[in-house]
Design an enzyme around this catalytic site. Sequence first.
Site, PDB file in Angstrom:
ATOM      1  N   GLY A  27       0.809  -1.209   0.000  1.00  0.00           N
ATOM      2  CA  GLY A  27       0.000   0.000   0.000  1.00  0.00           C
ATOM      3  C   GLY A  27       0.841   1.258   0.000  1.00  0.00           C
ATOM      4  O   GLY A  27       0.495   2.254   0.641  1.00  0.00           O
ATOM      5  N   HIS A  28       1.946   1.238  -0.738  1.00  0.00           N
ATOM      6  CA  HIS A  28       2.919   2.338  -0.661  1.00  0.00           C
ATOM      7  C   HIS A  28       2.437   3.640  -1.299  1.00  0.00           C
ATOM      8  O   HIS A  28       3.070   4.684  -1.127  1.00  0.00           O
ATOM      9  CB  HIS A  28       4.241   1.915  -1.316  1.00  0.00           C
ATOM     10  CG  HIS A  28       4.217   1.894  -2.813  1.00  0.00           C
ATOM     11  ND1 HIS A  28       3.655   0.861  -3.524  1.00  0.00           N
ATOM     12  CD2 HIS A  28       4.672   2.790  -3.723  1.00  0.00           C
ATOM     13  CE1 HIS A  28       3.781   1.110  -4.821  1.00  0.00           C
ATOM     14  NE2 HIS A  28       4.387   2.272  -4.964  1.00  0.00           N
ATOM     15  N   ARG A  29       1.313   3.612  -2.004  1.00  0.00           N
ATOM     16  CA  ARG A  29       0.794   4.844  -2.601  1.00  0.00           C
ATOM     17  C   ARG A  29      -0.290   5.499  -1.737  1.00  0.00           C
ATOM     18  O   ARG A  29      -0.757   6.592  -2.065  1.00  0.00           O
ATOM     19  CB  ARG A  29       0.234   4.546  -4.002  1.00  0.00           C
ATOM     20  CG  ARG A  29       1.324   4.343  -5.055  1.00  0.00           C
ATOM     21  CD  ARG A  29       0.717   4.244  -6.433  1.00  0.00           C
ATOM     22  NE  ARG A  29       1.724   4.349  -7.482  1.00  0.00           N
ATOM     23  CZ  ARG A  29       1.465   4.292  -8.785  1.00  0.00           C
ATOM     24  NH1 ARG A  29       0.210   4.104  -9.195  1.00  0.00           N
ATOM     25  NH2 ARG A  29       2.421   4.398  -9.681  1.00  0.00           N
ATOM     26  N   GLY A  64       1.198   4.538   3.666  1.00  0.00           N
ATOM     27  CA  GLY A  64       2.249   3.847   2.924  1.00  0.00           C
ATOM     28  C   GLY A  64       3.258   4.793   2.298  1.00  0.00           C
ATOM     29  O   GLY A  64       4.468   4.551   2.361  1.00  0.00           O
ATOM     30  N   SER A  88      -8.426   3.168  14.549  1.00  0.00           N
ATOM     31  CA  SER A  88      -9.120   3.420  15.812  1.00  0.00           C
ATOM     32  C   SER A  88     -10.633   3.318  15.667  1.00  0.00           C
ATOM     33  O   SER A  88     -11.347   3.205  16.672  1.00  0.00           O
ATOM     34  CB  SER A  88      -8.751   4.797  16.355  1.00  0.00           C
ATOM     35  OG  SER A  88      -9.146   5.823  15.457  1.00  0.00           O
ATOM     36  N   CYS A  89     -11.142   3.312  14.433  1.00  0.00           N
ATOM     37  CA  CYS A  89     -12.588   3.198  14.233  1.00  0.00           C
ATOM     38  C   CYS A  89     -13.103   1.801  14.568  1.00  0.00           C
ATOM     39  O   CYS A  89     -14.308   1.574  14.589  1.00  0.00           O
ATOM     40  CB  CYS A  89     -12.973   3.564  12.806  1.00  0.00           C
ATOM     41  SG  CYS A  89     -12.540   2.313  11.582  1.00  0.00           S
ATOM     42  N   TYR A 135     -15.900  -2.579   7.487  1.00  0.00           N
ATOM     43  CA  TYR A 135     -14.468  -2.246   7.496  1.00  0.00           C
ATOM     44  C   TYR A 135     -13.851  -2.595   8.847  1.00  0.00           C
ATOM     45  O   TYR A 135     -12.767  -3.192   8.921  1.00  0.00           O
ATOM     46  CB  TYR A 135     -14.287  -0.758   7.197  1.00  0.00           C
ATOM     47  CG  TYR A 135     -12.860  -0.273   7.293  1.00  0.00           C
ATOM     48  CD1 TYR A 135     -11.960  -0.505   6.257  1.00  0.00           C
ATOM     49  CD2 TYR A 135     -12.413   0.435   8.412  1.00  0.00           C
ATOM     50  CE1 TYR A 135     -10.647  -0.058   6.342  1.00  0.00           C
ATOM     51  CE2 TYR A 135     -11.108   0.886   8.506  1.00  0.00           C
ATOM     52  CZ  TYR A 135     -10.229   0.639   7.465  1.00  0.00           C
ATOM     53  OH  TYR A 135      -8.934   1.077   7.547  1.00  0.00           O
TER      54      TYR A 135
END
Length: 309
Positions: A11-13, A17, A109-110, A137
């Site tokens: 997830g570097h973009r 990330g 935290s959600c 999620y």
Amino acid sequence: MDRNAKVFVAGHRGLVGSALVRRLKEKGFNNLLLKTRPELDLTNQQAVEAFFEIEQPEYVFLAAAKVGGIYANSAYPADFLYANLSIQTNVINSAYQNGTKKLVFLGSSCIYPKMASQPIKEEYLLTGALEPTNEAYALAKISGLKMCEAYRRQYGFNAVSVMPTNLYGPGDNYDLENSHVIPALIRKAHEAKVSGASEMVVWGTGKAMREFLYVDDMADATIHAMMHYEEDGTINVGTGKDLTIRDLVETIVDVVGFKGELRWDTGKPDGTPRKVLDVSRMTKLGWQAKTSLRDGLVKTYAAFQKAEV
């Protein structure tokens, strides 16, 4: 971590990330494995397994996730469950199977109970009902951190989880339909300034309290956890300090330079009255946030303006 070690940033973009890549490079890590979604679909089990077999990454930062605002989470819960469960399952299992030395999984935290006591401690997880609008999620993220715990207990795999508070910074999503509060407010204030508007409408009363962490601080904390956190379970990452939405809005309009009036639409909801993390575990681990909210907003607005050009 050896500076020459192979490090996979999944997830570097994304917001976190990309910050991880910036900080790792600044710290001298140059052997980074970075794959775009077209190059490596993390929901594809065979593709992920092949990638790990070939590349054999020594360390993994699992920052990849399907994310969205309230509307997207409510409208497409199956998509959020499937994508996030697939990403987590594929990456965590492949990392274990191919001898990865350590993996850090990013939660959110959600995923804490909607009505959790404040400040929120790590042990409050799964002690109450979730926020309905992002339940899918949250369930996926909970499964990810529980998977890390299970692989650690059953196989001795060194997988840990970090739980960030509300994040903001360069690379954020500024779409007014599904962005989070800070990028949405930055865009609204910027457009109001550019258009010469006399006022800017803000939802709610401004009394709700929230905690915010600059994303480069989050990257530092995640790298710190990779190097120093070895315990079962998750660890909160934040500032441990909150402020009212009214104070946040006033700081943003000052940073952006909007000189008009603020009009509070009190017919719109405030959401949860207060949300702040207990970060005492992270403090004891030797890490604290360095970037003040105002400094972080200045950097974020500069990045937003640059992206707008």
